[in-house]
Design an enzyme around this catalytic site. Structure first.
Site, PDB file in Angstrom:
ATOM      1  N   LYS A 191       0.882  -1.187   0.000  1.00  0.00           N
ATOM      2  CA  LYS A 191       0.000   0.000   0.000  1.00  0.00           C
ATOM      3  C   LYS A 191       0.916   1.233   0.000  1.00  0.00           C
ATOM      4  CE  LYS A 191      -2.031   2.921   2.126  1.00  0.00           C
ATOM      5  NZ  LYS A 191      -1.831   4.345   1.833  1.00  0.00           N
ATOM      6  N   GLY A 245       6.315   4.898   8.785  1.00  0.00           N
ATOM      7  CA  GLY A 245       5.479   6.101   8.827  1.00  0.00           C
ATOM      8  C   GLY A 245       5.524   6.721  10.209  1.00  0.00           C
ATOM      9  N   GLY A 250       1.924   3.901  13.744  1.00  0.00           N
ATOM     10  CA  GLY A 250       2.566   2.662  14.210  1.00  0.00           C
ATOM     11  C   GLY A 250       1.794   2.046  15.366  1.00  0.00           C
ATOM     12  N   GLU A 267       9.169   1.061  11.316  1.00  0.00           N
ATOM     13  CA  GLU A 267      10.211   2.091  11.235  1.00  0.00           C
ATOM     14  C   GLU A 267       9.485   3.423  11.319  1.00  0.00           C
ATOM     15  OE1 GLU A 267      12.066   4.907  10.090  1.00  0.00           O
ATOM     16  OE2 GLU A 267      12.593   4.032   8.144  1.00  0.00           O
ATOM     17  N   CYS A 301      13.071  10.557   8.262  1.00  0.00           N
ATOM     18  CA  CYS A 301      12.863  10.167   9.659  1.00  0.00           C
ATOM     19  C   CYS A 301      14.161  10.232  10.466  1.00  0.00           C
ATOM     20  CB  CYS A 301      12.228   8.794   9.745  1.00  0.00           C
ATOM     21  SG  CYS A 301      12.900   7.661   8.551  1.00  0.00           S
ATOM     22  N   GLU A 400       8.431  15.665  16.048  1.00  0.00           N
ATOM     23  CA  GLU A 400       8.955  15.513  14.696  1.00  0.00           C
ATOM     24  C   GLU A 400       8.250  16.503  13.763  1.00  0.00           C
ATOM     25  OE1 GLU A 400       8.337  11.741  12.715  1.00  0.00           O
ATOM     26  OE2 GLU A 400      10.404  11.795  11.998  1.00  0.00           O
TER      27      GLU A 400
HETATM   28  P1  ADP Z   1       2.215  10.846   7.346  1.00  0.00           P
HETATM   29  O1  ADP Z   1       1.347  11.471   8.384  1.00  0.00           O
HETATM   30  O2  ADP Z   1       3.575  11.371   7.320  1.00  0.00           O
HETATM   31  O3  ADP Z   1       1.569  10.762   5.989  1.00  0.00           O
HETATM   32  P2  ADP Z   1       1.389   8.199   8.051  1.00  0.00           P
HETATM   33  O4  ADP Z   1       1.921   7.317   9.120  1.00  0.00           O
HETATM   34  O5  ADP Z   1       0.018   8.768   8.235  1.00  0.00           O
HETATM   35  O6  ADP Z   1       2.445   9.332   7.832  1.00  0.00           O
HETATM   36  O7  ADP Z   1       1.410   7.448   6.637  1.00  0.00           O
HETATM   37  C1  ADP Z   1       2.310   6.444   6.280  1.00  0.00           C
HETATM   38  C2  ADP Z   1       1.534   5.351   5.559  1.00  0.00           C
HETATM   39  O8  ADP Z   1       0.604   4.795   6.471  1.00  0.00           O
HETATM   40  C3  ADP Z   1       0.724   5.816   4.362  1.00  0.00           C
HETATM   41  O9  ADP Z   1       0.755   4.821   3.364  1.00  0.00           O
HETATM   42  C4  ADP Z   1      -0.673   5.962   4.948  1.00  0.00           C
HETATM   43  O10 ADP Z   1      -1.707   5.849   3.997  1.00  0.00           O
HETATM   44  C5  ADP Z   1      -0.700   4.807   5.916  1.00  0.00           C
HETATM   45  N1  ADP Z   1      -1.678   4.942   7.028  1.00  0.00           N
HETATM   46  C6  ADP Z   1      -2.085   6.072   7.644  1.00  0.00           C
HETATM   47  N2  ADP Z   1      -2.979   5.793   8.625  1.00  0.00           N
HETATM   48  C7  ADP Z   1      -3.141   4.441   8.625  1.00  0.00           C
HETATM   49  C8  ADP Z   1      -3.939   3.526   9.392  1.00  0.00           C
HETATM   50  N3  ADP Z   1      -4.758   3.950  10.364  1.00  0.00           N
HETATM   51  N4  ADP Z   1      -3.829   2.208   9.123  1.00  0.00           N
HETATM   52  C9  ADP Z   1      -3.007   1.761   8.162  1.00  0.00           C
HETATM   53  N5  ADP Z   1      -2.250   2.564   7.390  1.00  0.00           N
HETATM   54  C10 ADP Z   1      -2.310   3.892   7.617  1.00  0.00           C
END
Ligand code: ADP
Length: 498
Positions: A191, A245, A250, A267, A301, A400
Protein backbone atom coordinates in the site's frame (compact mmCIF):
# COMPACT_ATOMS: atom_id res chain seq x y z
CA UNK A 1 13.75 29.13 -14.47
CA UNK A 2 15.32 26.28 -16.43
CA UNK A 3 12.63 23.71 -15.70
CA UNK A 4 12.78 20.65 -17.97
CA UNK A 5 10.59 21.25 -21.01
CA UNK A 6 7.40 19.23 -21.53
CA UNK A 7 8.99 17.20 -24.32
CA UNK A 8 11.72 16.09 -21.97
CA UNK A 9 9.28 14.49 -19.53
CA UNK A 10 9.92 10.83 -20.27
CA UNK A 11 6.95 9.60 -18.26
CA UNK A 12 4.52 11.99 -20.00
CA UNK A 13 2.70 9.32 -22.02
CA UNK A 14 2.70 6.89 -19.09
CA UNK A 15 1.11 9.55 -16.87
CA UNK A 16 -1.82 9.81 -19.28
CA UNK A 17 -2.59 6.08 -19.10
CA UNK A 18 -5.44 5.16 -16.74
CA UNK A 19 -4.01 4.00 -13.41
CA UNK A 20 -5.12 0.68 -11.92
CA UNK A 21 -4.53 -1.61 -8.98
CA UNK A 22 -2.20 -4.59 -9.42
CA UNK A 23 -4.00 -7.73 -8.27
CA UNK A 24 -3.09 -11.28 -9.27
CA UNK A 25 -0.85 -10.13 -12.11
CA UNK A 26 -3.59 -8.00 -13.70
CA UNK A 27 -4.22 -4.26 -13.71
CA UNK A 28 -7.76 -3.71 -12.46
CA UNK A 29 -10.05 -0.84 -11.42
CA UNK A 30 -11.10 -0.31 -7.83
CA UNK A 31 -14.37 -2.21 -7.34
CA UNK A 32 -16.10 0.92 -6.04
CA UNK A 33 -14.93 2.95 -9.04
CA UNK A 34 -13.66 5.58 -6.60
CA UNK A 35 -10.46 7.48 -7.28
CA UNK A 36 -8.28 10.26 -5.86
CA UNK A 37 -5.80 12.71 -7.31
CA UNK A 38 -2.07 12.87 -6.94
CA UNK A 39 -0.47 16.30 -7.28
CA UNK A 40 2.80 17.82 -8.40
CA UNK A 41 3.85 19.67 -5.22
CA UNK A 42 5.97 22.14 -7.22
CA UNK A 43 3.05 23.37 -9.34
CA UNK A 44 -0.03 22.20 -7.38
CA UNK A 45 -1.27 20.63 -10.64
CA UNK A 46 -2.96 17.23 -10.84
CA UNK A 47 -0.59 14.56 -12.15
CA UNK A 48 -2.94 11.60 -12.33
CA UNK A 49 -6.17 10.06 -11.13
CA UNK A 50 -5.48 7.05 -8.91
CA UNK A 51 -7.88 4.19 -8.04
CA UNK A 52 -8.91 4.20 -4.40
CA UNK A 53 -8.77 0.65 -3.14
CA UNK A 54 -11.52 -0.31 -0.71
CA UNK A 55 -12.11 -3.36 1.44
CA UNK A 56 -13.09 -5.64 -1.45
CA UNK A 57 -9.95 -4.72 -3.38
CA UNK A 58 -7.71 -5.37 -0.38
CA UNK A 59 -9.53 -8.68 0.14
CA UNK A 60 -8.94 -9.61 -3.51
CA UNK A 61 -5.25 -8.66 -3.29
CA UNK A 62 -4.73 -10.65 -0.08
CA UNK A 63 -6.55 -13.62 -1.62
CA UNK A 64 -4.35 -13.49 -4.73
CA UNK A 65 -1.24 -13.27 -2.55
CA UNK A 66 -2.45 -16.21 -0.45
CA UNK A 67 -3.13 -18.40 -3.48
CA UNK A 68 0.25 -17.53 -5.00
CA UNK A 69 1.94 -18.36 -1.72
CA UNK A 70 0.18 -21.64 -1.00
CA UNK A 71 0.74 -22.66 -4.60
CA UNK A 72 4.46 -22.12 -3.96
CA UNK A 73 4.78 -20.05 -7.14
CA UNK A 74 7.74 -18.04 -5.95
CA UNK A 75 9.40 -20.40 -3.51
CA UNK A 76 8.69 -24.14 -3.92
CA UNK A 77 8.10 -24.08 -7.68
CA UNK A 78 11.05 -21.82 -8.39
CA UNK A 79 14.63 -22.44 -7.44
CA UNK A 80 16.33 -19.82 -5.33
CA UNK A 81 18.42 -18.93 -8.37
CA UNK A 82 15.31 -18.33 -10.47
CA UNK A 83 13.93 -16.09 -7.74
CA UNK A 84 17.22 -14.23 -7.66
CA UNK A 85 17.07 -13.81 -11.44
CA UNK A 86 13.68 -12.12 -11.19
CA UNK A 87 15.05 -9.64 -8.67
CA UNK A 88 18.20 -8.99 -10.72
CA UNK A 89 16.04 -8.47 -13.78
CA UNK A 90 13.82 -6.05 -11.88
CA UNK A 91 16.92 -4.10 -10.79
CA UNK A 92 18.15 -4.03 -14.41
CA UNK A 93 14.77 -2.78 -15.66
CA UNK A 94 14.68 -0.03 -13.04
CA UNK A 95 18.19 0.97 -14.07
CA UNK A 96 17.18 0.94 -17.74
CA UNK A 97 14.30 3.30 -16.94
CA UNK A 98 16.28 5.33 -14.40
CA UNK A 99 15.70 8.76 -15.95
CA UNK A 100 11.99 8.18 -16.38
CA UNK A 101 11.61 6.88 -12.82
CA UNK A 102 13.65 9.74 -11.37
CA UNK A 103 11.37 12.24 -13.09
CA UNK A 104 8.30 10.40 -11.90
CA UNK A 105 9.54 10.49 -8.31
CA UNK A 106 10.39 14.18 -8.57
CA UNK A 107 7.02 15.02 -10.10
CA UNK A 108 5.07 13.14 -7.44
CA UNK A 109 7.18 13.90 -4.36
CA UNK A 110 8.83 17.22 -5.25
CA UNK A 111 12.41 16.18 -4.49
CA UNK A 112 15.33 17.57 -6.53
CA UNK A 113 15.89 15.50 -9.68
CA UNK A 114 19.59 15.05 -8.90
CA UNK A 115 18.64 13.37 -5.60
CA UNK A 116 15.88 11.30 -7.23
CA UNK A 117 18.43 10.02 -9.73
CA UNK A 118 21.50 9.51 -7.55
CA UNK A 119 19.82 8.58 -4.30
CA UNK A 120 16.34 7.16 -4.86
CA UNK A 121 16.70 5.33 -8.16
CA UNK A 122 20.33 4.28 -7.64
CA UNK A 123 19.70 2.99 -4.12
CA UNK A 124 16.53 1.20 -5.25
CA UNK A 125 18.54 -0.65 -7.91
CA UNK A 126 21.28 -1.53 -5.40
CA UNK A 127 18.76 -2.71 -2.81
CA UNK A 128 17.10 -5.11 -5.27
CA UNK A 129 20.52 -6.40 -6.34
CA UNK A 130 21.62 -6.86 -2.75
CA UNK A 131 18.53 -8.93 -1.89
CA UNK A 132 18.69 -10.83 -5.18
CA UNK A 133 22.03 -12.05 -3.82
CA UNK A 134 20.37 -13.20 -0.60
CA UNK A 135 17.82 -15.41 -2.37
CA UNK A 136 20.51 -18.04 -3.00
CA UNK A 137 22.09 -17.73 0.43
CA UNK A 138 19.23 -18.59 2.74
CA UNK A 139 20.24 -21.51 4.88
CA UNK A 140 19.14 -23.61 7.79
CA UNK A 141 21.51 -25.48 10.08
CA UNK A 142 22.08 -28.92 11.55
CA UNK A 143 22.25 -29.11 15.33
CA UNK A 144 24.13 -31.87 17.17
CA UNK A 145 21.91 -31.86 20.23
CA UNK A 146 21.13 -35.55 20.69
CA UNK A 147 22.60 -38.55 18.85
CA UNK A 148 19.22 -40.26 18.74
CA UNK A 149 17.95 -37.52 16.48
CA UNK A 150 19.02 -35.85 13.30
CA UNK A 151 17.97 -32.27 13.98
CA UNK A 152 17.98 -29.43 11.49
CA UNK A 153 16.36 -26.08 10.85
CA UNK A 154 14.63 -24.80 7.75
CA UNK A 155 14.36 -21.11 6.92
CA UNK A 156 10.94 -20.59 5.35
CA UNK A 157 9.04 -17.57 4.05
CA UNK A 158 6.36 -16.18 6.37
CA UNK A 159 3.50 -16.10 3.88
CA UNK A 160 1.39 -13.09 2.95
CA UNK A 161 3.02 -9.83 3.90
CA UNK A 162 1.26 -6.46 3.98
CA UNK A 163 3.58 -3.50 3.44
CA UNK A 164 2.50 0.06 4.14
CA UNK A 165 4.95 2.73 3.05
CA UNK A 166 5.30 6.53 3.33
CA UNK A 167 5.73 9.31 0.77
CA UNK A 168 9.22 10.61 1.53
CA UNK A 169 11.20 7.96 -0.40
CA UNK A 170 8.42 6.13 -2.24
CA UNK A 171 10.37 3.78 -4.49
CA UNK A 172 13.24 3.25 -2.08
CA UNK A 173 10.90 2.26 0.76
CA UNK A 174 9.26 -0.14 -1.68
CA UNK A 175 12.66 -1.68 -2.43
CA UNK A 176 13.55 -1.95 1.28
CA UNK A 177 10.33 -3.92 1.73
CA UNK A 178 10.00 -5.91 -1.50
CA UNK A 179 13.70 -6.86 -1.66
CA UNK A 180 13.94 -9.05 1.47
CA UNK A 181 10.29 -10.19 1.31
CA UNK A 182 10.71 -11.51 -2.23
CA UNK A 183 14.21 -12.91 -1.67
CA UNK A 184 12.65 -15.11 1.03
CA UNK A 185 9.76 -16.15 -1.25
CA UNK A 186 6.85 -14.34 0.43
CA UNK A 187 3.85 -12.88 -1.40
CA UNK A 188 3.24 -9.18 -0.82
CA UNK A 189 0.45 -6.65 -0.86
CA UNK A 190 1.90 -3.14 -0.99
CA UNK A 191 0.00 0.00 0.00
CA UNK A 192 1.91 3.07 -1.21
CA UNK A 193 1.29 6.45 0.38
CA UNK A 194 -1.67 8.33 -1.07
CA UNK A 195 0.53 11.38 -1.77
CA UNK A 196 3.02 9.44 -3.94
CA UNK A 197 1.56 6.31 -5.57
CA UNK A 198 3.09 6.68 -9.03
CA UNK A 199 6.55 5.10 -8.84
CA UNK A 200 5.12 2.00 -7.13
CA UNK A 201 2.68 1.50 -10.01
CA UNK A 202 5.44 1.88 -12.60
CA UNK A 203 7.73 -0.52 -10.72
CA UNK A 204 4.79 -2.93 -10.46
CA UNK A 205 4.75 -3.03 -14.28
CA UNK A 206 8.47 -3.69 -14.33
CA UNK A 207 8.07 -6.46 -11.73
CA UNK A 208 5.70 -8.34 -14.05
CA UNK A 209 8.12 -7.79 -16.94
CA UNK A 210 10.88 -9.20 -14.74
CA UNK A 211 8.96 -12.45 -14.46
CA UNK A 212 7.68 -12.22 -10.89
CA UNK A 213 4.67 -14.55 -11.04
CA UNK A 214 1.06 -13.34 -10.81
CA UNK A 215 -0.17 -12.80 -7.27
CA UNK A 216 3.31 -12.62 -5.74
CA UNK A 217 3.30 -8.83 -5.86
CA UNK A 218 0.07 -6.87 -5.51
CA UNK A 219 -0.37 -3.10 -5.21
CA UNK A 220 -3.39 -1.39 -3.67
CA UNK A 221 -3.37 2.39 -3.89
CA UNK A 222 -5.49 4.30 -1.44
CA UNK A 223 -5.58 5.99 1.92
CA UNK A 224 -4.67 4.89 5.43
CA UNK A 225 -7.32 5.44 8.06
CA UNK A 226 -10.60 3.67 7.36
CA UNK A 227 -9.24 2.79 3.95
CA UNK A 228 -6.82 0.41 2.20
CA UNK A 229 -4.05 0.76 4.82
CA UNK A 230 -6.35 0.01 7.72
CA UNK A 231 -8.05 -2.89 5.89
CA UNK A 232 -4.65 -4.42 5.16
CA UNK A 233 -3.39 -3.97 8.72
CA UNK A 234 -6.57 -5.57 10.08
CA UNK A 235 -6.82 -8.41 7.57
CA UNK A 236 -7.05 -11.85 9.19
CA UNK A 237 -5.21 -13.57 6.36
CA UNK A 238 -2.13 -11.32 6.43
CA UNK A 239 0.76 -12.96 8.30
CA UNK A 240 2.97 -9.92 8.73
CA UNK A 241 2.76 -6.16 8.42
CA UNK A 242 5.80 -4.04 7.67
CA UNK A 243 5.17 -0.36 8.23
CA UNK A 244 7.13 2.85 7.80
CA UNK A 245 5.48 6.10 8.83
CA UNK A 246 4.40 8.17 11.80
CA UNK A 247 4.70 6.81 15.32
CA UNK A 248 0.99 7.38 15.98
CA UNK A 249 0.08 5.27 12.95
CA UNK A 250 2.57 2.66 14.21
CA UNK A 251 0.54 2.38 17.42
CA UNK A 252 -2.63 1.80 15.39
CA UNK A 253 -0.88 -0.88 13.32
CA UNK A 254 0.30 -2.70 16.45
CA UNK A 255 -3.22 -2.66 17.91
CA UNK A 256 -4.63 -3.98 14.62
CA UNK A 257 -2.10 -6.82 14.65
CA UNK A 258 -3.22 -8.11 18.04
CA UNK A 259 -6.32 -9.98 16.88
CA UNK A 260 -4.41 -12.50 14.77
CA UNK A 261 -1.00 -11.86 16.34
CA UNK A 262 0.54 -10.80 13.06
CA UNK A 263 4.23 -10.22 13.01
CA UNK A 264 4.95 -6.50 12.87
CA UNK A 265 8.03 -4.49 12.01
CA UNK A 266 7.98 -0.73 12.39
CA UNK A 267 10.21 2.09 11.23
CA UNK A 268 8.82 5.26 12.75
CA UNK A 269 9.87 8.81 13.48
CA UNK A 270 13.00 10.41 14.85
CA UNK A 271 14.44 13.53 16.44
CA UNK A 272 18.11 12.85 15.90
CA UNK A 273 20.82 14.66 17.88
CA UNK A 274 23.59 15.91 15.60
CA UNK A 275 26.41 16.80 18.03
CA UNK A 276 29.32 19.03 17.07
CA UNK A 277 32.26 19.25 19.48
CA UNK A 278 34.68 22.18 19.37
CA UNK A 279 37.49 19.90 18.18
CA UNK A 280 35.60 18.83 15.03
CA UNK A 281 36.41 19.72 11.44
CA UNK A 282 33.93 22.59 11.47
CA UNK A 283 33.58 22.98 7.71
CA UNK A 284 32.79 19.29 7.32
CA UNK A 285 30.31 19.49 10.21
CA UNK A 286 28.57 22.50 8.64
CA UNK A 287 28.05 20.52 5.44
CA UNK A 288 26.91 17.54 7.51
CA UNK A 289 24.39 19.68 9.39
CA UNK A 290 22.94 20.88 6.08
CA UNK A 291 22.66 17.36 4.66
CA UNK A 292 21.32 16.25 8.02
CA UNK A 293 18.33 18.57 8.01
CA UNK A 294 17.69 19.85 4.48
CA UNK A 295 18.12 16.65 2.46
CA UNK A 296 14.74 15.69 0.99
CA UNK A 297 13.29 18.98 2.36
CA UNK A 298 13.74 17.67 5.88
CA UNK A 299 11.22 14.92 5.23
CA UNK A 300 13.51 12.23 6.54
CA UNK A 301 12.86 10.17 9.66
CA UNK A 302 16.57 10.20 10.54
CA UNK A 303 16.95 13.98 9.91
CA UNK A 304 19.47 15.66 12.21
CA UNK A 305 16.82 18.04 13.48
CA UNK A 306 18.50 18.82 16.83
CA UNK A 307 21.91 20.36 16.23
CA UNK A 308 23.91 20.47 19.46
CA UNK A 309 26.82 22.95 19.21
CA UNK A 310 29.59 23.19 21.80
CA UNK A 311 29.59 26.78 23.07
CA UNK A 312 33.16 27.67 22.01
CA UNK A 313 32.36 27.09 18.34
CA UNK A 314 28.70 28.09 18.32
CA UNK A 315 29.11 31.54 16.74
CA UNK A 316 31.71 30.51 14.18
CA UNK A 317 29.59 27.52 13.21
CA UNK A 318 26.41 29.58 12.88
CA UNK A 319 28.11 32.18 10.68
CA UNK A 320 29.33 29.48 8.30
CA UNK A 321 26.05 27.57 8.40
CA UNK A 322 23.88 30.61 7.65
CA UNK A 323 26.19 31.69 4.84
CA UNK A 324 25.91 28.28 3.14
CA UNK A 325 22.17 27.94 3.72
CA UNK A 326 21.68 31.41 2.25
CA UNK A 327 23.21 30.12 -0.98
CA UNK A 328 20.95 27.05 -1.27
CA UNK A 329 18.89 27.09 -4.46
CA UNK A 330 15.22 26.41 -3.85
CA UNK A 331 12.83 25.67 -6.69
CA UNK A 332 10.94 22.98 -8.59
CA UNK A 333 12.59 19.60 -8.34
CA UNK A 334 12.81 19.18 -12.11
CA UNK A 335 15.23 22.10 -12.32
CA UNK A 336 18.69 20.48 -12.36
CA UNK A 337 20.04 23.32 -10.20
CA UNK A 338 17.51 22.89 -7.41
CA UNK A 339 18.93 21.80 -4.06
CA UNK A 340 15.74 22.07 -2.04
CA UNK A 341 12.28 21.49 -3.48
CA UNK A 342 8.73 21.86 -2.12
CA UNK A 343 7.21 19.89 0.76
CA UNK A 344 5.20 16.93 -0.47
CA UNK A 345 1.75 18.46 0.14
CA UNK A 346 -0.14 21.51 1.31
CA UNK A 347 -0.86 19.67 4.56
CA UNK A 348 2.87 19.19 5.17
CA UNK A 349 3.63 22.79 4.26
CA UNK A 350 1.04 23.98 6.77
CA UNK A 351 2.31 21.60 9.43
CA UNK A 352 5.88 22.86 9.02
CA UNK A 353 4.80 26.51 9.11
CA UNK A 354 2.73 25.84 12.23
CA UNK A 355 5.89 24.55 13.97
CA UNK A 356 7.64 27.80 13.03
CA UNK A 357 4.96 29.67 15.00
CA UNK A 358 5.22 27.22 17.90
CA UNK A 359 9.00 27.68 18.05
CA UNK A 360 8.68 31.47 18.02
CA UNK A 361 6.13 31.38 20.85
CA UNK A 362 8.41 29.10 22.85
CA UNK A 363 11.12 31.76 22.64
CA UNK A 364 13.46 30.23 20.05
CA UNK A 365 15.20 32.80 17.83
CA UNK A 366 14.54 32.61 14.09
CA UNK A 367 17.94 32.80 12.38
CA UNK A 368 16.72 32.26 8.81
CA UNK A 369 13.69 31.16 6.78
CA UNK A 370 10.45 30.56 8.64
CA UNK A 371 8.15 31.33 5.72
CA UNK A 372 7.34 30.48 2.12
CA UNK A 373 9.75 31.89 -0.50
CA UNK A 374 8.60 35.20 -1.98
CA UNK A 375 9.61 34.26 -5.54
CA UNK A 376 7.79 30.92 -5.65
CA UNK A 377 4.09 31.70 -5.79
CA UNK A 378 2.95 28.17 -6.66
CA UNK A 379 3.99 24.99 -4.90
CA UNK A 380 4.26 23.87 -1.28
CA UNK A 381 7.61 25.46 -0.53
CA UNK A 382 9.03 26.34 2.88
CA UNK A 383 12.35 28.17 3.09
CA UNK A 384 15.20 26.37 4.87
CA UNK A 385 14.62 27.42 8.46
CA UNK A 386 16.95 27.58 11.46
CA UNK A 387 16.12 28.39 15.07
CA UNK A 388 18.90 29.18 17.55
CA UNK A 389 18.74 29.36 21.33
CA UNK A 390 16.52 26.29 21.44
CA UNK A 391 16.09 24.40 24.69
CA UNK A 392 15.85 20.63 24.49
CA UNK A 393 12.48 20.52 26.23
CA UNK A 394 10.80 22.86 23.74
CA UNK A 395 8.28 21.26 21.37
CA UNK A 396 10.47 22.22 18.40
CA UNK A 397 13.17 19.96 19.91
CA UNK A 398 10.88 17.12 20.97
CA UNK A 399 8.30 16.70 18.20
CA UNK A 400 8.96 15.51 14.70
CA UNK A 401 8.43 18.46 12.33
CA UNK A 402 9.29 16.46 9.20
CA UNK A 403 10.37 19.56 7.32
CA UNK A 404 13.37 21.84 6.73
CA UNK A 405 13.48 23.21 10.27
CA UNK A 406 16.63 22.97 12.35
CA UNK A 407 16.71 23.49 16.13
CA UNK A 408 20.15 24.63 17.33
CA UNK A 409 20.91 23.87 20.99
CA UNK A 410 24.15 25.15 22.55
CA UNK A 411 25.92 22.94 25.12
CA UNK A 412 28.64 23.39 27.73
CA UNK A 413 30.43 20.05 27.95
CA UNK A 414 30.27 16.29 27.32
CA UNK A 415 28.11 15.44 30.30
CA UNK A 416 25.65 18.17 29.48
CA UNK A 417 25.15 17.03 25.87
CA UNK A 418 25.22 13.31 26.71
CA UNK A 419 22.16 13.81 28.89
CA UNK A 420 20.25 16.03 26.49
CA UNK A 421 20.90 13.88 23.38
CA UNK A 422 18.97 10.96 24.86
CA UNK A 423 16.15 13.11 26.26
CA UNK A 424 13.73 12.25 23.50
CA UNK A 425 11.16 9.51 23.04
CA UNK A 426 12.73 8.69 19.67
CA UNK A 427 15.88 6.71 18.91
CA UNK A 428 16.35 6.27 15.21
CA UNK A 429 19.73 7.88 14.61
CA UNK A 430 22.33 10.34 15.85
CA UNK A 431 25.65 11.83 14.79
CA UNK A 432 28.78 13.13 16.43
CA UNK A 433 31.48 15.35 14.97
CA UNK A 434 34.87 15.26 16.70
CA UNK A 435 38.55 14.53 15.99
CA UNK A 436 38.84 12.72 19.34
CA UNK A 437 38.54 8.96 18.74
CA UNK A 438 37.66 8.24 22.36
CA UNK A 439 34.87 10.77 22.41
CA UNK A 440 33.52 9.43 19.11
CA UNK A 441 33.26 5.84 20.33
CA UNK A 442 31.93 6.88 23.73
CA UNK A 443 29.08 8.74 22.06
CA UNK A 444 28.45 5.99 19.51
CA UNK A 445 27.88 3.68 22.45
CA UNK A 446 26.04 6.20 24.63
CA UNK A 447 23.38 7.48 22.22
CA UNK A 448 20.26 5.32 22.33
CA UNK A 449 19.57 5.01 18.61
CA UNK A 450 19.73 2.44 15.83
CA UNK A 451 22.27 4.28 13.66
CA UNK A 452 25.14 6.54 14.68
CA UNK A 453 27.18 8.50 12.17
CA UNK A 454 30.63 9.71 13.19
CA UNK A 455 31.95 12.63 11.14
CA UNK A 456 29.35 11.95 8.45
CA UNK A 457 25.58 12.01 8.00
CA UNK A 458 22.93 10.13 6.01
CA UNK A 459 25.27 7.41 4.83
CA UNK A 460 23.41 4.25 3.81
CA UNK A 461 24.10 0.91 2.20
CA UNK A 462 21.71 -2.01 1.60
CA UNK A 463 24.09 -4.22 3.63
CA UNK A 464 23.93 -2.07 6.78
CA UNK A 465 20.91 -2.46 9.10
CA UNK A 466 18.62 0.46 9.83
CA UNK A 467 15.89 0.81 12.45
CA UNK A 468 14.92 2.30 15.76
CA UNK A 469 15.34 2.22 19.51
CA UNK A 470 12.55 3.44 21.79
CA UNK A 471 9.51 4.87 20.00
CA UNK A 472 11.27 4.89 16.63
CA UNK A 473 10.08 1.34 16.09
CA UNK A 474 11.37 -2.20 16.10
CA UNK A 475 12.93 -4.65 13.69
CA UNK A 476 15.88 -3.84 11.46
CA UNK A 477 15.54 -3.26 7.76
CA UNK A 478 18.41 -3.75 5.30
CA UNK A 479 21.29 -6.15 5.68
CA UNK A 480 20.81 -9.73 6.75
CA UNK A 481 18.59 -8.56 9.61
CA UNK A 482 15.75 -7.88 7.21
CA UNK A 483 15.90 -11.52 6.12
CA UNK A 484 14.99 -12.34 9.76
CA UNK A 485 11.93 -10.10 9.44
CA UNK A 486 10.66 -12.00 6.42
CA UNK A 487 11.40 -15.62 7.32
CA UNK A 488 10.45 -18.23 9.90
CA UNK A 489 12.73 -20.85 11.41
CA UNK A 490 11.39 -24.36 11.64
CA UNK A 491 13.15 -27.06 13.69
CA UNK A 492 12.88 -30.63 12.39
CA UNK A 493 13.61 -33.64 14.64
CA UNK A 494 14.18 -36.97 12.90
CA UNK A 495 14.26 -40.03 15.15
CA UNK A 496 17.30 -42.09 14.12
CA UNK A 497 17.58 -44.15 17.31
CA UNK A 498 18.17 -47.92 16.85
P1 ADP B 1 2.22 10.85 7.35
O1 ADP B 1 1.35 11.47 8.38
O2 ADP B 1 3.57 11.37 7.32
O3 ADP B 1 1.57 10.76 5.99
P2 ADP B 1 1.39 8.20 8.05
O4 ADP B 1 1.92 7.32 9.12
O5 ADP B 1 0.02 8.77 8.23
O6 ADP B 1 2.45 9.33 7.83
O7 ADP B 1 1.41 7.45 6.64
C1 ADP B 1 2.31 6.44 6.28
C2 ADP B 1 1.53 5.35 5.56
O8 ADP B 1 0.60 4.80 6.47
C3 ADP B 1 0.72 5.82 4.36
O9 ADP B 1 0.75 4.82 3.36
C4 ADP B 1 -0.67 5.96 4.95
O10 ADP B 1 -1.71 5.85 4.00
C5 ADP B 1 -0.70 4.81 5.92
N1 ADP B 1 -1.68 4.94 7.03
C6 ADP B 1 -2.08 6.07 7.64
N2 ADP B 1 -2.98 5.79 8.62
C7 ADP B 1 -3.14 4.44 8.63
C8 ADP B 1 -3.94 3.53 9.39
N3 ADP B 1 -4.76 3.95 10.36
N4 ADP B 1 -3.83 2.21 9.12
C9 ADP B 1 -3.01 1.76 8.16
N5 ADP B 1 -2.25 2.56 7.39
C10 ADP B 1 -2.31 3.89 7.62
Amino acid sequence: MAVAQEKEILCKEWLKKPKKLLIDGKWVDAKSGKSFKTYNPATEEVLAEIPEAGKEDVDAAVKAARIAFEDGRFHRKMTAAQRAHCLYKLADLIEKHADELAQLETLDNGKPISEARWVDVAATVETFRYYAGWATKLEGETINANNNFFTYTLREPIGVVGQIIPWNFPMLMMAWKWGPALACGNSVVLKPAEQTPLSALRIGELALEAGIPAGVVNIVTGFGENSAGEFLANHDDVDKIAFTGEDKTGQIIVKASAKTLKRVSLELGGKAPNIVFADADIDAAVKGAITGIFFNQGQVCCAGSRLFLEKQVHDEFMTKLLERVGRMRQGPGLDEKTQIGPQVSKEQQERVLSYVEIAKKEGAKLACGGSTPEDLKKGYFVKPTIFTGVKNDMRIAQEEVFGPVLAVIPFENMNDVAEQANKTRFGLSGAVWTRDVKKAHKFASHIKAGTIWVNCYNVFDPAVPFGGYKQSGYGRELGKHSIELYSNIKSVWVNIAD
